[in-house]
Design an enzyme around this catalytic site. Structure first.
Site, PDB file in Angstrom:
ATOM      1  CG  ASP A  99      -1.745   1.304   1.406  1.00 50.29           C
ATOM      2  OD1 ASP A  99      -1.507   2.093   0.507  1.00 50.29           O
ATOM      3  OD2 ASP A  99      -2.369   1.330   2.533  1.00 50.29           O
ATOM      4  CE  LYS A 131      -1.841   6.940  -3.443  1.00 55.35           C
ATOM      5  NZ  LYS A 131      -2.192   5.948  -2.340  1.00 55.35           N
ATOM      6  CD  GLU A 187      -5.138   3.628  -2.349  1.00 56.87           C
ATOM      7  OE1 GLU A 187      -5.963   4.336  -2.073  1.00 56.87           O
ATOM      8  OE2 GLU A 187      -4.084   3.853  -2.908  1.00 56.87           O
ATOM      9  CG  ASP A 229      -9.122   5.074   1.908  1.00 58.98           C
ATOM     10  OD1 ASP A 229      -8.895   5.785   3.054  1.00 58.98           O
ATOM     11  OD2 ASP A 229      -8.345   4.583   1.256  1.00 58.98           O
TER      12      ASP A 229
HETATM   13  P1  ADP Z   1      -3.037   7.526   3.967  1.00 58.82           P
HETATM   14  O1  ADP Z   1      -4.088   6.314   3.371  1.00 58.82           O
HETATM   15  O2  ADP Z   1      -3.390   8.716   3.804  1.00 58.82           O
HETATM   16  O3  ADP Z   1      -1.545   7.234   3.660  1.00 58.82           O
HETATM   17  P2  ADP Z   1      -3.462   6.292   6.826  1.00 58.82           P
HETATM   18  O4  ADP Z   1      -4.664   5.597   6.345  1.00 58.82           O
HETATM   19  O5  ADP Z   1      -2.407   5.468   7.310  1.00 58.82           O
HETATM   20  O6  ADP Z   1      -2.705   7.457   5.678  1.00 58.82           O
HETATM   21  O7  ADP Z   1      -4.203   7.586   7.796  1.00 58.82           O
HETATM   22  C1  ADP Z   1      -3.338   8.373   8.293  1.00 58.82           C
HETATM   23  C2  ADP Z   1      -4.087   9.131   9.172  1.00 58.82           C
HETATM   24  O8  ADP Z   1      -4.885   8.497  10.250  1.00 58.82           O
HETATM   25  C3  ADP Z   1      -3.267  10.347  10.156  1.00 58.82           C
HETATM   26  O9  ADP Z   1      -4.028  11.242  10.132  1.00 58.82           O
HETATM   27  C4  ADP Z   1      -3.558   9.590  11.506  1.00 58.82           C
HETATM   28  O10 ADP Z   1      -3.529  10.861  12.499  1.00 58.82           O
HETATM   29  C5  ADP Z   1      -4.935   9.116  11.449  1.00 58.82           C
HETATM   30  N1  ADP Z   1      -4.729   7.976  12.629  1.00 58.82           N
HETATM   31  C6  ADP Z   1      -4.016   6.874  12.798  1.00 58.82           C
HETATM   32  N2  ADP Z   1      -4.506   6.087  13.853  1.00 58.82           N
HETATM   33  C7  ADP Z   1      -5.636   7.092  14.452  1.00 58.82           C
HETATM   34  C8  ADP Z   1      -6.320   6.771  15.502  1.00 58.82           C
HETATM   35  N3  ADP Z   1      -6.126   5.709  16.352  1.00 58.82           N
HETATM   36  N4  ADP Z   1      -7.314   7.687  15.671  1.00 58.82           N
HETATM   37  C9  ADP Z   1      -7.437   8.798  14.970  1.00 58.82           C
HETATM   38  N5  ADP Z   1      -6.731   8.995  13.892  1.00 58.82           N
HETATM   39  C10 ADP Z   1      -5.757   7.849  13.666  1.00 58.82           C
HETATM   40 MG    MG Z   2      -4.511   4.773   2.292  1.00 65.40          MG
END
Ligand code: ADP
Ligand code: MG
Length: 609
Positions: free
Chosen positions: A8, A71, A169, A191
């Site tokens: 991913d 990205k 995705e 998402d």
């Molecule tokens: P992306 O798909 O954009 O690469 P992610 O799916 O990894 O990102 O999401 C990242 C976001 O999720 C960040 O803003 C992070 O602060 C938030 N995040 C991660 N864990 C938690 C949680 N337990 N509660 C709230 N927000 C969270």
């Molecule tokens: Mg993502």
């Protein structure tokens, strides 16, 4: 069969996963320190490069050489992204249809930056298995167009990886939950990541996923939640300590980190302490989940409209959705889950870690491709229609939107000008009738065509989309059978924005577009007829008497006058009258080819010169 892992490659975080041979279950691979997520951040320091958490620590100290959210720039042209460059502290430059990032005296492309993230994940997997890893499945958003998918493949190649499949995705997320096993059903994938929100509606039938609709917001995510908390903290600190911290980047970074950490804790705890030591004072208070919900309520609610729009595009109501899947770290926020639950009226899937499901699904797909599971077919679809610009700027679609890939299509075209040696091919993507309203994907030349009268060359255009969604376009002049030199050169940036907007606009402008198209078609046909009648008159002058010549001349004048107006009906009538006036002449002229040329042809099959 060699091992294939799933990756991913996220805007905020990236991760790699595989399917355990013994259990058949997908697993995320951690790094040496047990970290599962790799922040998608790369920091350039002199000759060295840092990636992940180490790069994130450089964000404040080296803002100009620390690259994040790459990205957003993958496979995009400067025009596509210039609106959002002000958010980036690093320097982004236009470069031959793509963009480059300038780091000191060095320039790097987005695929090169992503390759550094990919290489780090490759090494992680190699350390885990104790063997080289070369093959991967990489996920991309469902709305990624061909250039963005190609750029993702390029990143893999630069990292020394063979990207055996590019996977959407939302499809990956559905796979992680085994939803391909539904005999038939509709799945909504919600998402909410760090900086982006995507809603996708998928149909599953006999193990095949089809994207029915996508929508979202490219600038909405957990980062906005953090910013809302930071703004609130800034106000509090200004009130309580009389200090304005906003001009101080180090203090702002401290606030951001503290805000995010508190937000994360509030996903499980009702209240949490928030303590930030600054140089002059220490700020400390408690923040409750209620406080947070007050700050982010509107942001969360703003995700619901794109969901409704996607449902409308798919022609479905919330009740038609069989399964809802939560993806992205921000869906751990209880308020987000509540809102999604309310909208669809059912409990969303959240058993798997939402920030890991896409990688887990990529691993499932990798396992299928590696031969681990054989009784399963997996297909994706084209997010937008693909076609060729033809005479007058009209689009001729070869592969319609939502066609299951891999696929191919071929169509015959011809030229519009006598003696044309070079034909410009313009590949476009979008749902509008006119090429100028679509996204320009590539231009190339078919050269070395033998000079022939307009309409004579037979040009076969073949579109081929492979299983990774990569488009190949070839054009061949069949009449001469001559090997024509074709050069494909991608150009970007005709239109900004994403798939949803383009689809939406195609509805908004449907009527006007059809009108414009019909007018152009009428004019094209008139032009063709005028050219051929002029030629016929030159060549066949001796065949007909003075009176007939005069009749034809008068019809020709009438057609020229009609051609100059905006009146489509008038042009059509004049063209018909012209054809009638030349019927006898055409019969007299023995040249069968010319006869064919005089007969009206479909104007949209004539290529733009
Ligand atoms: P992306 O798909 O954009 O690469 P992610 O799916 O990894 O990102 O999401 C990242 C976001 O999720 C960040 O803003 C992070 O602060 C938030 N995040 C991660 N864990 C938690 C949680 N337990 N509660 C709230 N927000 C969270
Ligand atoms: Mg993502």
């Amino acid at each position: 069969m060699s091992r294939i892992v799933g990756i991913d490659l996220g805007t905020t975080n990236s991760l790699v996963a595989y399917v355990d041979d013994k259990t058949g279950q997908p697993r995320v691979i951690s790094d040496r320190d047990g970290q599962r997520l790799l922040p998608s951040i790369v920091s350039f320091a002199g000759e060295g490069v840092l990636v992940g958490a180490a790069a994130r620590r450089q964000l404040v100290r080296r803002p100009q050489s620390t690259v994040y959210s790459i990205k957003r720039l993958m496979g995009r042209g400067y025009e596509d992204v210039k609106g959002e460059l002000r958010y980036f502290p690093f320097k982004v430059l236009p470069s031959e249809g793509i963009v480059k990032i300038q780091i000191g005296s060095r320039e790097v492309t987005p695929p090169e930056v992503s390759a550094i993230v990919l290489r780090s994940l490759k090494e992680r997997a190699e350390a885990h298995f104790g063997e080289p890893i070369e093959k991967v499945v990489v996920t991309v958003p469902a709305y990624f167009d061909d250039s963005q998918r190609q750029a993702t493949k390029d990143a893999g190649r630069i990292a020394g990886l063979d990207v055996v499949r590019i996977l959407n995705e939302p499809t990956a997320a559905a796979l992680a939950y085994g939803l391909q096993r539904l005999h038939e059903g509709v799945v909504a994938v919600y998402d909410l990541g760090g900086g982006t929100f995507d809603i996708s509606i998928l149909r599953v039938k006999d193990g095949v996923f089809e994207v029915l609709a996508t929508n979202g917001n490219t600038h909405l995510g957990g980062d906005d939640f953090d910013r809302a908390i930071v703004r609130w903290l800034l106000d509090e600190i200004r009130g309580g300590h009389g200090a304005d911290l906003s001009p101080d980047p180090e203090a702002m970074q401290e606030l951001r980190l503290a805000a995010e950490a508190a937000k994360v804790r509030l996903s499980t705890d009702e209240r949490t302490p928030l303590t930030i030591p600054f140089d002059a004072f220490t700020y400390s208070r408690e923040i409750t989940r209620g406080d947070l919900e007050g700050l982010i309520g509107q942001l969360v609610d703003s995700t619901l409209l794109p969901c409704r729009m996607a449902l409308a595009d798919a022609g479905l109501a919330p009740a038609d959705i069989d399964e809802v899947v939560l993806v992205g770290g921000s869906t751990r926020v209880p308020l987000v889950r509540r809102r999604v639950h309310e909208l669809f009226g059912k409990t969303p899937h959240s058993q798997l870690n939402p920030d890991e499901v896409v990688a887990l699904g990529a691993a499932v797909q990798a396992h299928i491709l590696a031969g681990g599971i054989t009784n399963m077919l997996l297909l994706d679809v084209t997010p937008l229609s693909l076609g060729i610009e033809t005479l007058g700027g009209i689009v001729s679609v070869l592969i319609p939107r939502n066609t299951t890939i891999p696929t191919n299509a071929r169509e015959m075209f011809t030229t519009s000008v006598d003696g044309q040696r070079v034909v410009d091919m313009h590949v476009v993507q979008g749902e509008r009738e006119l090429a100028k309203d679509c996204r320009s994907l590539a231009r190339f030349e078919l050269s070395g065509v033998d000079p022939m009268p307009a309409g004579m060359p037979k040009i076969e255009v073949v579109f081929l989309i492979d299983a990774n969604g990569i488009l190949q376009v070839t054009a061949t002049e069949l009449r001469t059978g001559k090997a024509a030199a074709i050069e494909v050169r991608p150009t970007y940036g005709l239109a900004e924005g994403d798939v949803d907007r383009m689809v939406e606009e195609s509805f908004t402008y449907a009527e006007a577009d059809v009108e414009a198209r019909l007018l152009i078609e009428a004019r094209n046909e008139a032009d063709t007829v005028i050219t051929h009648v002029e030629r016929a008159l030159r060549q066949g002058e001796a065949l007909v008497g003075a009176e007939e010549q005069q009749t034809i001349g008068a019809a020709l004048d009438a057609l020229r006058r009609a051609r100059a107006t905006e009146d489509r009906e008038l042009i059509r009538e004049a063209t018909t009258a012209m054809n009638r006036a030349t019927e006898h002449l055409a019969e007299l002229m023995m040249d069968a080819a010319l006869k064919a040329a005089l007969a009206s042809r479909r104007a949209d099959q004539v290529l733009e010169k």
